[in-house]
Design a protein around this motif. Structure first.
Motif, PDB file in Angstrom:
ATOM      1  N   LYS A 177       0.830  -1.210   0.000  1.00  0.00           N
ATOM      2  CA  LYS A 177       0.000   0.000   0.000  1.00  0.00           C
ATOM      3  C   LYS A 177       0.860   1.253   0.000  1.00  0.00           C
ATOM      4  O   LYS A 177       0.589   2.217  -0.716  1.00  0.00           O
ATOM      5  CB  LYS A 177      -0.902   0.019   1.238  1.00  0.00           C
ATOM      6  CG  LYS A 177      -2.157  -0.796   1.082  1.00  0.00           C
ATOM      7  CD  LYS A 177      -3.006  -0.587   2.325  1.00  0.00           C
ATOM      8  CE  LYS A 177      -4.432  -1.005   2.105  1.00  0.00           C
ATOM      9  NZ  LYS A 177      -5.209  -0.844   3.364  1.00  0.00           N
ATOM     10  N   ALA A 178       1.893   1.231   0.832  1.00  0.00           N
ATOM     11  CA  ALA A 178       2.783   2.389   0.905  1.00  0.00           C
ATOM     12  C   ALA A 178       3.528   2.562  -0.422  1.00  0.00           C
ATOM     13  O   ALA A 178       3.754   3.686  -0.881  1.00  0.00           O
ATOM     14  CB  ALA A 178       3.773   2.218   2.053  1.00  0.00           C
ATOM     15  N   LEU A 179       3.874   1.448  -1.041  1.00  0.00           N
ATOM     16  CA  LEU A 179       4.564   1.526  -2.328  1.00  0.00           C
ATOM     17  C   LEU A 179       3.622   2.105  -3.396  1.00  0.00           C
ATOM     18  O   LEU A 179       4.028   2.937  -4.212  1.00  0.00           O
ATOM     19  CB  LEU A 179       5.070   0.140  -2.732  1.00  0.00           C
ATOM     20  CG  LEU A 179       5.946   0.072  -3.989  1.00  0.00           C
ATOM     21  CD1 LEU A 179       7.153   0.997  -3.870  1.00  0.00           C
ATOM     22  CD2 LEU A 179       6.396  -1.370  -4.252  1.00  0.00           C
ATOM     23  N   ALA A 180       2.354   1.676  -3.355  1.00  0.00           N
ATOM     24  CA  ALA A 180       1.374   2.212  -4.307  1.00  0.00           C
ATOM     25  C   ALA A 180       1.183   3.712  -4.101  1.00  0.00           C
ATOM     26  O   ALA A 180       1.022   4.465  -5.063  1.00  0.00           O
ATOM     27  CB  ALA A 180       0.042   1.473  -4.160  1.00  0.00           C
ATOM     28  N   ARG A 181       1.226   4.147  -2.833  1.00  0.00           N
ATOM     29  CA  ARG A 181       1.117   5.595  -2.561  1.00  0.00           C
ATOM     30  C   ARG A 181       2.300   6.340  -3.172  1.00  0.00           C
ATOM     31  O   ARG A 181       2.144   7.430  -3.717  1.00  0.00           O
ATOM     32  CB  ARG A 181       1.058   5.854  -1.052  1.00  0.00           C
ATOM     33  CG  ARG A 181      -0.334   5.727  -0.451  1.00  0.00           C
ATOM     34  CD  ARG A 181      -0.402   6.421   0.915  1.00  0.00           C
ATOM     35  NE  ARG A 181       0.491   5.820   1.899  1.00  0.00           N
ATOM     36  CZ  ARG A 181       0.200   4.727   2.624  1.00  0.00           C
ATOM     37  NH1 ARG A 181      -0.974   4.138   2.468  1.00  0.00           N
ATOM     38  NH2 ARG A 181       1.068   4.250   3.485  1.00  0.00           N
ATOM     39  N   ALA A 182       3.472   5.748  -3.085  1.00  0.00           N
ATOM     40  CA  ALA A 182       4.660   6.382  -3.664  1.00  0.00           C
ATOM     41  C   ALA A 182       4.533   6.472  -5.186  1.00  0.00           C
ATOM     42  O   ALA A 182       4.952   7.457  -5.796  1.00  0.00           O
ATOM     43  CB  ALA A 182       5.908   5.584  -3.278  1.00  0.00           C
ATOM     44  N   VAL A 183       3.930   5.442  -5.791  1.00  0.00           N
ATOM     45  CA  VAL A 183       3.717   5.475  -7.247  1.00  0.00           C
ATOM     46  C   VAL A 183       2.728   6.586  -7.607  1.00  0.00           C
ATOM     47  O   VAL A 183       2.906   7.286  -8.602  1.00  0.00           O
ATOM     48  CB  VAL A 183       3.222   4.106  -7.767  1.00  0.00           C
ATOM     49  CG1 VAL A 183       2.862   4.193  -9.253  1.00  0.00           C
ATOM     50  CG2 VAL A 183       4.277   3.033  -7.545  1.00  0.00           C
ATOM     51  N   ARG A 184       1.706   6.757  -6.751  1.00  0.00           N
ATOM     52  CA  ARG A 184       0.749   7.855  -7.012  1.00  0.00           C
ATOM     53  C   ARG A 184       1.454   9.210  -6.928  1.00  0.00           C
ATOM     54  O   ARG A 184       1.172  10.104  -7.721  1.00  0.00           O
ATOM     55  CB  ARG A 184      -0.428   7.794  -6.036  1.00  0.00           C
ATOM     56  CG  ARG A 184      -1.442   6.721  -6.389  1.00  0.00           C
ATOM     57  CD  ARG A 184      -2.816   7.055  -5.820  1.00  0.00           C
ATOM     58  NE  ARG A 184      -2.851   6.973  -4.369  1.00  0.00           N
ATOM     59  CZ  ARG A 184      -2.958   5.833  -3.689  1.00  0.00           C
ATOM     60  NH1 ARG A 184      -3.045   4.684  -4.343  1.00  0.00           N
ATOM     61  NH2 ARG A 184      -2.990   5.834  -2.381  1.00  0.00           N
ATOM     62  N   ALA A 185       2.366   9.344  -5.981  1.00  0.00           N
ATOM     63  CA  ALA A 185       3.122  10.602  -5.874  1.00  0.00           C
ATOM     64  C   ALA A 185       3.948  10.818  -7.143  1.00  0.00           C
ATOM     65  O   ALA A 185       4.022  11.943  -7.668  1.00  0.00           O
ATOM     66  CB  ALA A 185       4.032  10.568  -4.642  1.00  0.00           C
ATOM     67  N   ALA A 186       4.542   9.741  -7.638  1.00  0.00           N
ATOM     68  CA  ALA A 186       5.339   9.844  -8.874  1.00  0.00           C
ATOM     69  C   ALA A 186       4.450  10.252 -10.046  1.00  0.00           C
ATOM     70  O   ALA A 186       4.830  11.074 -10.883  1.00  0.00           O
ATOM     71  CB  ALA A 186       6.032   8.507  -9.153  1.00  0.00           C
ATOM     72  N   ASN A 187       3.252   9.684 -10.081  1.00  0.00           N
ATOM     73  CA  ASN A 187       2.295  10.029 -11.143  1.00  0.00           C
ATOM     74  C   ASN A 187       1.964  11.513 -11.105  1.00  0.00           C
ATOM     75  O   ASN A 187       2.017  12.207 -12.129  1.00  0.00           O
ATOM     76  CB  ASN A 187       1.026   9.193 -10.950  1.00  0.00           C
ATOM     77  CG  ASN A 187      -0.032   9.487 -12.000  1.00  0.00           C
ATOM     78  OD1 ASN A 187       0.280   9.541 -13.183  1.00  0.00           O
ATOM     79  ND2 ASN A 187      -1.261   9.711 -11.565  1.00  0.00           N
ATOM     80  N   ARG A 188       1.651  12.015  -9.911  1.00  0.00           N
ATOM     81  CA  ARG A 188       1.316  13.442  -9.782  1.00  0.00           C
ATOM     82  C   ARG A 188       2.493  14.312 -10.208  1.00  0.00           C
ATOM     83  O   ARG A 188       2.313  15.347 -10.829  1.00  0.00           O
ATOM     84  CB  ARG A 188       0.926  13.766  -8.329  1.00  0.00           C
ATOM     85  CG  ARG A 188      -0.473  13.301  -7.957  1.00  0.00           C
ATOM     86  CD  ARG A 188      -0.915  13.935  -6.636  1.00  0.00           C
ATOM     87  NE  ARG A 188      -0.052  13.564  -5.524  1.00  0.00           N
ATOM     88  CZ  ARG A 188      -0.228  12.491  -4.758  1.00  0.00           C
ATOM     89  NH1 ARG A 188      -1.254  11.687  -4.987  1.00  0.00           N
ATOM     90  NH2 ARG A 188       0.590  12.229  -3.769  1.00  0.00           N
ATOM     91  N   GLU A 189       3.689  13.861  -9.898  1.00  0.00           N
ATOM     92  CA  GLU A 189       4.886  14.637 -10.226  1.00  0.00           C
ATOM     93  C   GLU A 189       5.081  14.730 -11.748  1.00  0.00           C
ATOM     94  O   GLU A 189       5.418  15.801 -12.267  1.00  0.00           O
ATOM     95  CB  GLU A 189       6.107  13.992  -9.558  1.00  0.00           C
ATOM     96  CG  GLU A 189       7.393  14.763  -9.713  1.00  0.00           C
ATOM     97  CD  GLU A 189       7.335  16.172  -9.126  1.00  0.00           C
ATOM     98  OE1 GLU A 189       6.476  16.438  -8.269  1.00  0.00           O
ATOM     99  OE2 GLU A 189       8.155  17.012  -9.558  1.00  0.00           O
ATOM    100  N   VAL A 190       4.849  13.626 -12.449  1.00  0.00           N
ATOM    101  CA  VAL A 190       5.002  13.648 -13.914  1.00  0.00           C
ATOM    102  C   VAL A 190       3.946  14.565 -14.533  1.00  0.00           C
ATOM    103  O   VAL A 190       4.239  15.366 -15.429  1.00  0.00           O
ATOM    104  CB  VAL A 190       4.899  12.218 -14.501  1.00  0.00           C
ATOM    105  CG1 VAL A 190       4.957  12.261 -16.030  1.00  0.00           C
ATOM    106  CG2 VAL A 190       6.015  11.329 -13.958  1.00  0.00           C
ATOM    107  N   ILE A 191       2.718  14.490 -14.010  1.00  0.00           N
ATOM    108  CA  ILE A 191       1.644  15.350 -14.533  1.00  0.00           C
ATOM    109  C   ILE A 191       1.982  16.820 -14.275  1.00  0.00           C
ATOM    110  O   ILE A 191       1.860  17.669 -15.158  1.00  0.00           O
ATOM    111  CB  ILE A 191       0.289  14.984 -13.879  1.00  0.00           C
ATOM    112  CG1 ILE A 191      -0.149  13.584 -14.327  1.00  0.00           C
ATOM    113  CG2 ILE A 191      -0.776  16.023 -14.223  1.00  0.00           C
ATOM    114  CD1 ILE A 191      -1.365  13.046 -13.601  1.00  0.00           C
ATOM    115  N   ARG A 192       2.439  17.100 -13.033  1.00  0.00           N
ATOM    116  CA  ARG A 192       2.761  18.479 -12.673  1.00  0.00           C
ATOM    117  C   ARG A 192       3.891  19.024 -13.564  1.00  0.00           C
ATOM    118  O   ARG A 192       3.824  20.142 -14.070  1.00  0.00           O
ATOM    119  CB  ARG A 192       3.202  18.544 -11.204  1.00  0.00           C
ATOM    120  CG  ARG A 192       3.396  19.951 -10.646  1.00  0.00           C
ATOM    121  CD  ARG A 192       4.183  19.943  -9.340  1.00  0.00           C
ATOM    122  NE  ARG A 192       5.520  19.381  -9.494  1.00  0.00           N
ATOM    123  CZ  ARG A 192       6.545  20.021 -10.028  1.00  0.00           C
ATOM    124  NH1 ARG A 192       6.409  21.259 -10.443  1.00  0.00           N
ATOM    125  NH2 ARG A 192       7.713  19.437 -10.144  1.00  0.00           N
TER     126      ARG A 192
END
Ligand code: MN
Length: 378
Positions: free
Chosen positions: A67-82
């Motif tokens: 779950k924590a790893l998936a959260r980190a992937v979501r952060a990475a996703n937001r970063e690429v979009i930003r």
């Protein structure tokens, strides 16, 4: 440092034999291991994959917590979009991401796209992740076979990526491996060129030296054509680090990988899945259309479009690319007929090459016509 310690993992990424730059990114910093395959071309794909890997490194848990790893992937996703929004890289850039946290024999995996995680054991190979790709969906539906998917024209169309959907969700897996197993993370530049049994054989042959094994995998992909960037991360599962010294090594060989997740939020998950599937299909269709091109006759000359000539679900996916100076009426009748029917190509370059070819038909088959019909009317 023992020999085993220095050789517990290896990472390799290279350009391959066809592409002119490497859009893949890899990371091997125990307990975190990552492969990312960037999309979007020059100054975009490699930006997206590097950003995703860096962000993941900053946010990833130190323990195999999916779950924590998936959260980190979501952060990475937001970063690429930003980043794309702020003009770093390019609009539309994206990346796959397959990440693993290894502790002892426990592995947590988070995964988006068509890079893959595999577990290798005694010369056998098991794919742990499911591809988010158009052809993988078709194989799952039974429309095409696994073998056919390897040569399908849309094999590189992916249905989920980082960088497009702010609500993107990663698949997660928890794996209980056995000491001696080898975890492989790879981009499609390896798995699309070298079949799984061959990957297993190469690793079995070279596994005493993981650096050599990774290099041998890349060599095999290059020998098969090297059509794409090639990345491989290999991790030896020792069962010795952290708290992972468990004597309960998996006896259920048939179920070493299981998707993790709870049924508590099942309804929300189903709604989310529906939205993602619809969004994913839309995105895949867009990505596919964007890679295509076609030629039509407009106002008597050939016009090149990027996209596809027919609308999908009422949505036009075509963008004018170039109005040429090639007069359709000057072409041989057979070519005229083709243009009037619309000529589809699988890339913009191919469309331009065709225009060049038609232009040469003008020059060779109708030598007089280049001097244009002179009409001394006024
Ligand atoms: Mn690739």
């Amino acid at each position: 440092m023992t020999a085993r310690g220095t050789d517990s993992y290896a990472a390799h990424s290279e350009i391959g034999r066809v592409r002119d730059h490497n859009e893949d990114a890899v990371l091997a910093e125990p307990p975190l291991f990552v492969v990312a395959d960037g999309l979007g071309g020059h100054e975009a794909g490699e930006v997206a994959s590097a950003l995703a890997v860096e962000t993941l490194r900053d946010h990833a848990p130190r323990r195999p917590d999916p779950k924590a790893l998936a959260r980190a992937v979501r952060a990475a996703n937001r970063e690429v979009i930003r980043a794309a929004r702020e003009g770093i890289g390019k609009q539309g850039m994206g990346t796959t991401l397959t990440a693993a946290i290894v502790e002892g024999t426990r592995i947590a995996i988070a995964h988006v796209g068509d890079s893959r995680a595999y577990l290798l054991r005694d010369g056998t190979i098991r794919q742990l992740t499911e591809d988010h790709s158009m052809v993988a969906d078709m194989v799952r539906r039974g429309t095409i076979t696994e073998e056919e998917s390897r040569y399908h024209p849309n094999r590189s169309v992916i249905t989920r990526a980082l960088g497009t959907d702010p609500n993107m969700v990663a698949d997660t897996y928890e794996v209980e491996a056995e000491p001696g197993d080898i975890l492989l993370l790879a981009s499609d530049g390896l798995t699309g060129m070298v079949e799984d049994p061959d990957i297993a054989a190469i690793v079995a042959r070279t596994e005493d030296d993981l650096t050599q094994a990774a290099r041998s995998l890349a060599d095999a992909a290059n020998a098969a054509g090297g059509h794409d960037n090639i990345s491989a991360v290999l991790v030896r599962i020792s069962g010795e680090n952290g708290s992972g010294r468990r004597s309960t090594a998996s006896t259920r060989a048939g179920s070493i990988a299981r998707p993790s997740g709870r049924s508590v939020l099942a309804v929300v998950a189903w709604i989310l899945a529906f939205v993602l599937i619809v969004g994913g299909i839309g995105y895949a269709t867009y990505r596919y259309a964007e890679s295509q091109a076609f030629l039509v006759a407009e106002n008597g000359v050939i016009v090149v479009y990027r996209g596809v000539p027919d609308a999908f679900a009422g949505i036009e996916l075509a963008w004018p690319a170039q109005t040429t100076d090639v007069v359709v009426a000057d072409l041989p009748p057979a070519t005229q007929a083709k243009i009037n029917e619309t000529v589809r190509t699988s890339s913009l370059q191919e469309a331009y090459d065709l225009v060049d070819q038609y232009r040469s038909e003008l020059a060779t088959t109708t030598p007089g016509s280049l001097s244009a019909p002179v009409t001394p009317t006024p």
